[in-house]
Each structure stands twice: as structure tokens, then as C-alpha cells.
Design a protein around this motif. Sequence first.
Motif, PDB file in Angstrom:
ATOM      1  N   UNK A  33       7.349   6.504  -4.307  1.00 17.25           N
ATOM      2  CA  UNK A  33       8.069   5.296  -3.930  1.00 17.25           C
ATOM      3  C   UNK A  33       9.279   5.187  -4.622  1.00 17.25           C
ATOM      4  N   UNK A  34      10.465   5.499  -3.886  1.00 14.55           N
ATOM      5  CA  UNK A  34      11.748   5.520  -4.596  1.00 14.55           C
ATOM      6  C   UNK A  34      12.529   4.273  -4.478  1.00 14.55           C
ATOM      7  N   UNK A  35      12.110   3.372  -3.573  1.00 15.71           N
ATOM      8  CA  UNK A  35      12.910   2.093  -3.204  1.00 15.71           C
ATOM      9  C   UNK A  35      12.147   0.805  -3.596  1.00 15.71           C
ATOM     10  N   UNK A  36      10.919   0.919  -4.031  1.00 17.22           N
ATOM     11  CA  UNK A  36      10.257  -0.274  -4.424  1.00 17.22           C
ATOM     12  C   UNK A  36       9.068   0.106  -5.266  1.00 17.22           C
ATOM     13  N   UNK A  37       8.679  -0.969  -5.969  1.00 12.22           N
ATOM     14  CA  UNK A  37       7.393  -0.801  -6.875  1.00 12.22           C
ATOM     15  C   UNK A  37       6.030  -0.913  -6.278  1.00 12.22           C
ATOM     16  N   UNK A  38       5.176  -0.122  -6.581  1.00 15.43           N
ATOM     17  CA  UNK A  38       3.942  -0.448  -6.071  1.00 15.43           C
ATOM     18  C   UNK A  38       3.211  -1.104  -7.309  1.00 15.43           C
ATOM     19  N   UNK A  39       2.777  -2.321  -6.923  1.00 13.86           N
ATOM     20  CA  UNK A  39       1.906  -2.985  -7.973  1.00 13.86           C
ATOM     21  C   UNK A  39       0.497  -2.995  -7.859  1.00 13.86           C
TER      22      UNK A  39
ATOM     23  N   UNK B 176       0.818  -1.115   0.027  1.00 11.31           N
ATOM     24  CA  UNK B 176       0.046  -0.102   0.058  1.00 11.31           C
ATOM     25  C   UNK B 176       0.965   1.167  -0.122  1.00 11.31           C
ATOM     26  N   UNK B 177       0.771   2.180  -0.774  1.00 10.28           N
ATOM     27  CA  UNK B 177       1.451   3.307  -0.958  1.00 10.28           C
ATOM     28  C   UNK B 177       1.024   4.265   0.339  1.00 10.28           C
ATOM     29  N   UNK B 178       2.142   5.174   0.770  1.00  8.84           N
ATOM     30  CA  UNK B 178       1.776   6.059   1.705  1.00  8.84           C
ATOM     31  C   UNK B 178       1.078   7.251   1.274  1.00  8.84           C
ATOM     32  N   UNK B 179      -0.338   7.523   1.862  1.00  8.57           N
ATOM     33  CA  UNK B 179      -0.957   8.708   1.272  1.00  8.57           C
ATOM     34  C   UNK B 179      -1.491   9.378   2.586  1.00  8.57           C
ATOM     35  N   UNK B 180      -1.796  10.611   2.084  1.00 12.11           N
ATOM     36  CA  UNK B 180      -2.503  11.379   3.204  1.00 12.11           C
ATOM     37  C   UNK B 180      -3.546  12.226   2.780  1.00 12.11           C
TER      38      UNK B 180
END
Length: 62
Positions: free
Chosen positions: A39-45, A11-15
Motif C-alpha cells: 500500500x503506497x498511497x494509504x496506511x493500513x490500520x 482491507x489490504x489487497x491480497x491474493x
Amino acid sequence: MNVAKDFCKPMPVLHEEFLPVVNDAGEDDRILLLHVEASVDELIFLKSDDVYLHATCTSPAC
């Protein structure tokens, strides 16, 4: 508000933020803003295993 949780892994970090506005009928209203951290260090699928890449061009030729 569960779209990221339901469709993304991890899950991406969102506000969330609500912006107060007045609509075209003159009534108080609000707009939902979603701030999604990059997300700079992992892919969000997506759970369908699709991945989307957004790249920003920093070259003067852009």
C-alpha cells in the motif's frame, strides 16, 4: 481467510495461492501463500488503531 477483513481498515489487497507439496509422511499436501500488495498511497490500520511500517533499505550501507 477473513483475517484481513476482520482486523484491518481499509482491507489490504491480497491474493491467495496454494502450492502443492509432499509432506514428511509422503502424502500430498499444500501450502497456502498469501500475496499482499504493498500500500503506497494509504496506511493500513488494525482496527485497534495500531499501524506497522515495513521499510526496505536501499542504501549501500545496509
